[in-house]
Design an enzyme around this catalytic site. Structure first.
Site, mmCIF file in Angstrom:
data_model
loop_
_atom_site.group_PDB
_atom_site.id
_atom_site.type_symbol
_atom_site.label_atom_id
_atom_site.label_comp_id
_atom_site.label_asym_id
_atom_site.label_seq_id
_atom_site.Cartn_x
_atom_site.Cartn_y
_atom_site.Cartn_z
ATOM 1 N N GLY A 119 2.829 7.753 6.223
ATOM 2 C CA GLY A 119 4.069 7.000 6.115
ATOM 3 C C GLY A 119 4.301 6.159 7.355
ATOM 4 N N CYS A 120 5.194 5.204 7.263
ATOM 5 C CA CYS A 120 5.439 4.290 8.386
ATOM 6 C C CYS A 120 6.163 4.999 9.530
ATOM 7 C CB CYS A 120 6.216 3.068 7.919
ATOM 8 S SG CYS A 120 7.742 3.414 7.031
ATOM 9 N N TYR A 121 7.317 5.620 9.252
ATOM 10 C CA TYR A 121 8.039 6.338 10.302
ATOM 11 C C TYR A 121 7.181 7.466 10.871
ATOM 12 C CZ TYR A 121 12.490 4.165 8.836
ATOM 13 O OH TYR A 121 13.500 3.296 8.544
#
Length: 303
Positions: A119-121
């Site tokens: 995921g990005c975060y």
């Protein structure tokens, strides 16, 4: 594998899928597609998967689970799978597609039949926390708070439409204030945390870019500010996509790495060296999504 590897993106018309498709234009692969009017036809999608070397799933979690279950039931040749959802990121049968996680992770990705794209975060948080927890500098039960801001493109087509077509889009807003964000499980899992962080994500009125920031009290750590910096610098030494930067910045724009596939890590400290803020800057659609997927595709196909 064929001489020219074949790839099918299941969900190529979404934000992540489009980003991957654009980046694939520069690679020596054959991109196979299902016409847009048949994108929900499971039989045509399965026929395409049987004909390719690698299937990239850019689908919602439940749709990814259904697609993987069907692929595993295929009696003919099965494709290798790169999944961009959160469905399999902590599954022990899947390899986590964060190439810089540890020495040897790239090799695991290259050999795997099933890879879960990060995921990005969580990419920013894990990049900062994993080496420091592994080195024992941050205790596994440290009461962590993770703050993060992303460009609105991370919310997909609906949120993009709100910000780009409507005039009343907010300049900045917090969300997931039920403290149950979908990236928390992988952050805890790959950082070996026994106490779940308080995670406060937010979205700003800019298209692409992201900052993940983690404040720390040095007296609660098992190390100094210098040791924090040394640990991060050494862990990412000579890595192409993630670098530790020591530039003394006191201001950090959220979109400074927009439209790149890089990530920059920093340790910001006060004059007393008793408080620090760890920051990871990246593009939420670059190293946080499509860029990471391309990195994994290259590893899986030996490009």
């Amino acid at each position: 594998m064929t001489e020219m590897p074949k790839i099918f993106i299941d969900g190529e018309y979404g934000t992540t899928g489009l980003g991957i498709r654009q980046r694939l234009a520069d690679l020596p692969i054959e991109l196979c597609s299902v016409p847009i009017e048949h994108r929900h036809d499971i039989d045509k999608r399965l026929q395409m998967m049987a004909a390719v070397d690698l299937a990239v799933l850019c689908l919602p979690d439940e749709a990814s689970r259904e697609a993987v279950a069907l692929v595993e039931m295929m009696e003919s040749k099965r494709p290798r799978i790169l999944d961009a959802s959160t469905a399999f990121r902590t599954d022990p049968e899947w390899v986590y597609g964060f190439a810089e996680l540890d020495p040897g992770q790239e090799r695991k990705i290259a050999k795997a039949d099933k890879v879960a794209n990060p995921g990005c975060y969580s990419s920013g948080a894990i990049a900062l926390l994993h080496p420091l927890v592994k080195a024992g500098i941050i205790p596994v039960d440290y009461p962590l708070t993770i703050n993060a801001v992303s460009g609105y493109s991370g919310g997909g087509k609906k949120l993009i439409a709100v910000y780009e077509r409507e005039k009343n889009a907010p300049p900045f807003e917090l969300y997931a204030l039920d403290l149950n964000h979908k990236h928390l499980p992988e952050i805890c899992h790959y950082c070996d945390l026994v106490q779940e962080p308080v995670f406060v994500p937010s979205v700003g009125n800019f298209a692409q870019g992201m900052i993940v920031s983690i404040p720390l009290h040095v007296n609660l750590l098992n190390g100094t500010v210098k040791q924090l910096k040394t640990c991060l610098r050494e862990h990412y030494f000579q890595r192409k996509n993630i670098v530790f930067v020591e530039d003394g910045l006191t201001r950090l724009p959220a979109n400074q790495l927009a439209f790149t596939d890089r990530m920059e890590l920093r340790v910001h400290s006060n004059n007393r060296n008793d408080q620090v803020i760890l920051t990871a800057s990246l593009d939420n659609l670059g190293k946080g999504a499509s860029g990471a997927a391309i990195q994994n595709i290259k590893l899986m196909l030996g490009i």
